[in-house]
Design an enzyme around this catalytic site. Structure first.
Site, short mmCIF file in Angstrom:
data_model
loop_
_atom_site.label_atom_id
_atom_site.label_comp_id
_atom_site.label_asym_id
_atom_site.label_seq_id
_atom_site.Cartn_x
_atom_site.Cartn_y
_atom_site.Cartn_z
N TYR A 61 0.79 -1.23 0.00
CA TYR A 61 0.00 0.00 0.00
C TYR A 61 0.83 1.29 0.00
O TYR A 61 0.27 2.38 -0.03
CB TYR A 61 -0.96 0.00 1.21
N ASN A 107 -13.17 3.60 -1.61
CA ASN A 107 -12.35 2.40 -1.43
C ASN A 107 -12.93 1.71 -0.19
O ASN A 107 -12.61 2.09 0.94
CB ASN A 107 -10.88 2.75 -1.22
N ALA A 165 -11.81 -4.10 2.63
CA ALA A 165 -12.28 -5.49 2.70
C ALA A 165 -13.80 -5.60 2.53
O ALA A 165 -14.31 -6.64 2.07
CB ALA A 165 -11.85 -6.12 4.02
N HIS A 167 -15.56 -6.84 -0.73
CA HIS A 167 -15.75 -8.25 -1.07
C HIS A 167 -16.85 -8.93 -0.24
O HIS A 167 -17.11 -10.11 -0.42
CB HIS A 167 -14.42 -9.00 -0.86
N ASP A 193 -25.73 -1.71 -1.75
CA ASP A 193 -27.10 -1.17 -1.85
C ASP A 193 -27.10 0.35 -1.68
O ASP A 193 -27.87 1.05 -2.35
CB ASP A 193 -28.01 -1.79 -0.77
N GLU A 199 -15.22 3.40 -7.88
CA GLU A 199 -14.57 2.48 -6.94
C GLU A 199 -13.06 2.45 -7.22
O GLU A 199 -12.65 2.40 -8.38
CB GLU A 199 -15.12 1.06 -7.13
N SER A 211 -4.13 -1.56 -4.45
CA SER A 211 -3.43 -2.72 -4.98
C SER A 211 -4.20 -3.28 -6.18
O SER A 211 -5.40 -3.00 -6.35
CB SER A 211 -3.30 -3.80 -3.90
N ARG A 265 -10.47 -11.61 -3.24
CA ARG A 265 -10.42 -10.16 -3.55
C ARG A 265 -10.84 -9.87 -4.99
O ARG A 265 -10.87 -8.72 -5.42
CB ARG A 265 -9.01 -9.60 -3.33
C1 DQA Z 1 -7.91 -2.64 -0.99
C2 DQA Z 1 -7.95 -4.12 -1.42
C3 DQA Z 1 -8.81 -4.93 -0.48
O1 DQA Z 1 -8.86 -6.28 -0.89
C4 DQA Z 1 -8.23 -4.89 0.92
O2 DQA Z 1 -9.05 -5.58 1.82
C5 DQA Z 1 -7.96 -3.50 1.39
C6 DQA Z 1 -7.45 -2.51 0.46
C7 DQA Z 1 -6.93 -1.82 -1.85
O3 DQA Z 1 -7.06 -0.59 -1.81
O4 DQA Z 1 -6.08 -2.36 -2.55
O5 DQA Z 1 -8.08 -3.21 2.58
O6 DQA Z 1 -9.19 -2.10 -1.13
#
Ligand code: DQA
Length: 137
Positions: A22, A71, A74, A77, A84, A95, A99, A108
């Protein structure tokens, strides 16, 4: 123009959390850079580790801003509630993921949120927020 950035769980730890994935920059520092770059846009930022707070933030920001960048971390997912909420509001939402989620674990690879967004950007580090703002403009 007003653009609101909404970050989900653990993104308050940017700069310290798994920096090899990150990066080393704190989000506040990055938002300050974005604000300087886009000085004719009002950029606001909200972060929460709680799903319900993210839902409320989406609802409460609708009508107050012209675009949102989310963002959901987690919750991307797992959260039908956030999906909603994105679907329910009229403000366009982009969105983002820092990563490249498709290079990572299979869980993911699915986003509940993406189908309700204008688009989804992942894998370019913090630059994804900049690309999302450009898309909203
Ligand atoms: C994330 C990717 C997600 O899978 C992860 O749970 C995150 C960060 C990303 O910005 O790459 O917390 O959203």
């Amino acid at each position: 123009m007003k653009i609101h950035i909404i970050n989900g769980p653990n993104l308050n730890l940017l700069g310290k959390r798994e920096p090899e994935i990150y990066g080393y920059q704190s989000f506040q520092e990055y938002v300050d850079e974005l604000q300087q770059k886009y000085n004719d846009i009002e950029i606001s930022y909200f972060q929460s580790n709680s799903e319900g707070e993210l839902v409320s933030e989406l609802q409460e920001s609708d009508d107050n801003v012209e675009g949102m960048v989310i963002n959901a971390a987690a919750y991307t997912h797992t959260s039908i509630a956030i999906a909603d909420a994105v679907r329910a509001i009229s403000t366009p939402v982009v969105e983002v993921h820092i990563s490249n989620v498709f290079q990572r674990e299979p869980f993911r690879h699915h986003s509940y949120i993406a189908p309700h967004c204008l688009g989804s950007i992942s894998g370019f580090g913090l630059k994804v927020y900049d690309l999302a703002i450009q898309s909203l403009i």
